[in-house]
Design an enzyme around this catalytic site. Structure first.
Site, PDB file in Angstrom:
ATOM      1  N   ASP A  13       0.890  -1.150  -0.127  1.00 55.02           N
ATOM      2  CA  ASP A  13       0.008  -0.052  -0.075  1.00 55.02           C
ATOM      3  C   ASP A  13       1.029   1.064   0.205  1.00 55.02           C
ATOM      4  O   ASP A  13       0.560   2.289   0.703  1.00 55.02           O
ATOM      5  CB  ASP A  13      -0.985   0.029   1.288  1.00 55.02           C
ATOM      6  CG  ASP A  13      -1.943  -1.280   1.168  1.00 55.02           C
ATOM      7  OD1 ASP A  13      -2.055  -1.869   0.232  1.00 55.02           O
ATOM      8  OD2 ASP A  13      -2.102  -1.683   2.457  1.00 55.02           O
ATOM      9  N   GLU A 185     -10.762   1.375  -4.699  1.00 61.84           N
ATOM     10  CA  GLU A 185     -10.367   1.595  -3.213  1.00 61.84           C
ATOM     11  C   GLU A 185      -8.889   2.492  -3.604  1.00 61.84           C
ATOM     12  O   GLU A 185      -8.732   2.762  -4.623  1.00 61.84           O
ATOM     13  CB  GLU A 185     -10.000   0.330  -2.721  1.00 61.84           C
ATOM     14  CG  GLU A 185      -9.101  -0.422  -3.299  1.00 61.84           C
ATOM     15  CD  GLU A 185      -8.711  -1.923  -2.579  1.00 61.84           C
ATOM     16  OE1 GLU A 185      -9.171  -1.833  -1.253  1.00 61.84           O
ATOM     17  OE2 GLU A 185      -8.530  -2.851  -2.987  1.00 61.84           O
TER      18      GLU A 185
END
Length: 526
Positions: A13, A185
């Site tokens: 991430d 997302e």
């Protein structure tokens, strides 16, 4: 050439920023403490772990959070001399619900001091704070919808953030529901040439993962989708060495070049597609087309295992020492603890100078107070060695070397005590939560230190022991490293394999174990 991944082992991430000549990447840490790991580079090629900003319970309380809960997808930004870090603490992820809380912390320097957290919202995860050129600030995040017959990933929403009031204000706006790839997302927002660009992750963080770019002339949309989406994916190339590519973040260099960091995974080459090293961070150069969209500089949509060096002046860092003698006053940046901070109530570097003393607490299945200190496994070929002095008097007291994914899946080379065997060495296997002891038990003399080793060679793990650190004996059979992967037996988890040293005392007397050193030696595999 730059060899991907640039951040090896569990480093997912990635959120990248540049501040003058320095580059910083923040990655998720989930249930591991301190929260968020920030790496630093001067050239995008050489990276060092620099700091963990969420280092106290008042900022981050992880006690009781589920495995693969805790810190999800932090995002870094910088404006007017201040660093901003958005993060999510997922405290519940069972069933259809997501119990999560979103915060922001600030600091005048990347190394802190970082502020106490300001609460943002709890509507979803993957928060990004965009600083517009007119001084206004907007928070973007995905929205979670648990209702029947609804899309769980219910699109990207935005709301203005008032810095003076320390809270979100105004209307919540849905800016996109994503594409047919689904699972939209990870929003990141950039402004360039009159457009607001919205980069999102799609397809789910697995084989269908991807990164898609959208743009609008207003910050709140409407956002049009790149007609040749996604920018990057390996969804149609199952044999690519960098699988699960997606969730990107962009940065412009001082020279005007653009790069994207992104998630990827390197699977074992045994046909099972398991990645015990977890989700890693790689780098690709990207180019703007004449009509204002991004494409990979190498062409196509698949990432490259090797890319040309950047045009930035090389800035290598000294290599990390392979051995930690525990002589420093505090643990190095490589070490994490599980859910709770390291403090003198259970961990000491001073009670026996030159040793790390761990006072035994709860079991390896606990979600609260474990005495476990661990670091990422970052190579498919590596050796990990420690030496421990430990004098148990009960089967409830254990200490040793652990290869740990979570409370359900781990391998533990441990010292304990048995009424018949006395002090002895054995191997515990936890496979999907099923406890087992391998039928190999080695007696250990009282008052004698023991050296413990774990050697990983791609899909194989072998434990060994020694009484002198020179002559080694294998301990038990070869074990399978795939058990330490995030998708083992189709589990929905997000971290990676750690190697750690730990102590347990289920009698509650906090019997201590003294660890003399820890060595982590990586092989040279590509």
């Amino acid at each position: 050439m730059i060899q991907n991944p640039i951040l090896r082992g569990f480093n997912p991430d990635a959120s990248i920023i540049r501040v003058e000549d320095d580059y910083y990447i923040a990655t998720s840490t989930f249930e591991w403490f301190p929260g968020v790991l920030i790496h630093h580079s001067k050239d995008l090629m050489n990276w060092r772990p620099l700091t963990r900003p969420l280092d106290r319970v008042s900022q981050l309380d992880l006690r009781g959070v589920p495995s693969s809960g805790g810190i999800w997808a932090p995002s870094l930004s910088y404006s007017d001399g201040t660093f901003y870090l958005c993060f999510t603490n997922v405290v519940g992820r069972k069933g259809v619900y997501k119990d999560l809380h979103n915060y922001i912390v600030t600091a005048p320097s990347i190394e802190g001091p970082w502020s106490e957290p300001t609460y943002l919202n709890s509507s979803g995860f993957d928060h990004f704070l965009f600083h517009d050129t007119d001084g206004r600030k907007y928070l973007f995040n995905m929205q979670w919808d648990f209702r029947k017959n609804k899309r769980r990933f219910a699109g990207i929403i935005m709301q203005e953030f008032c810095l003076a009031e320390g809270k979100l204000i105004g209307e919540i706006k849905l800016v996109t529901q994503g594409t047919d790839l689904g699972v939209t997302e990870g929003p990141m927002v950039y402004k360039k040439d009159g457009y607001y660009y919205l980069l999102v992750a799609e397809g789910g963080t697995g084989p269908m993962h991807a990164a898609t770019l959208m743009r609008a002339t207003s910050v709140d949309g409407p956002y049009e989708v790149d007609p040749d989406y996604p920018i990057i994916t390996t969804r149609n190339t199952p044999d690519h060495p960098l699988q699960n590519a997606g969730h990107g973040s962009l940065v412009e260099t001082q020279l005007g070049d653009w790069y994207m960091v992104f998630i990827c995974s390197r699977p074992l080459q045994d046909g099972n597609k398991l990645s015990p090293l977890g989700r890693e961070t790689s780098l690709q150069k990207v180019l703007w087309t004449t009509d204002g969209w991004l494409r990979l500089a190498a062409g196509g949509k698949q990432p490259q295992l090797h890319i040309p060096e950047t045009d930035l002046a090389p800035y290598p860092f000294a290599p990390d020492p392979v051995r930690d003698d525990f002589d420093a006053a505090s643990l190095s940046v490589h070490w994490h603890t599980l859910r709770v901070p390291a403090d003198e109530s259970w961990l000491s570097l001073s009670e026996r100078p030159g040793f790390l003393r761990l006072k035994g607490r709860e079991s390896l299945t606990s979600l609260h107070n474990q005495s476990l200190v661990a670091r990422r496994i970052q190579s498919f070929q590596c050796e990990m060695v420690t030496c421990v002095a430990f004098e148990p008097v009960s089967f409830n007291q254990m200490a040793g070397l652990v290869l740990y994914y979570d409370e359900s899946d781990h391998y533990y080379l441990r010292i304990s005590h048995d009424e018949q065997l006395g002090k002895h060495l054995a191997v515990i296997v936890s496979d999907q939560g099923q406890y087992d002891e391998l039928d190999v038990y080695v007696p250990i003399p009282q008052e004698e230190r023991i050296y413990l080793k774990a050697a990983m060679n791609f899909d194989k793990i072998q434990f060994s022991y020694s009484t002198d650190g020179q002559s080694w004996q294998p301990m038990g059979p070869t074990l399978y490293s795939g058990n330490l992967a995030d998708s083992y037996q189709r589990k929905l988890s997000f971290t990676g394999a750690f190697v750690g040293i730990c102590a347990q005392d289920l009698r509650g007397t906090r019997l201590y174990a003294d660890f003399d050193f820890f060595e982590y030696v990586s092989g040279n595999e590509s």
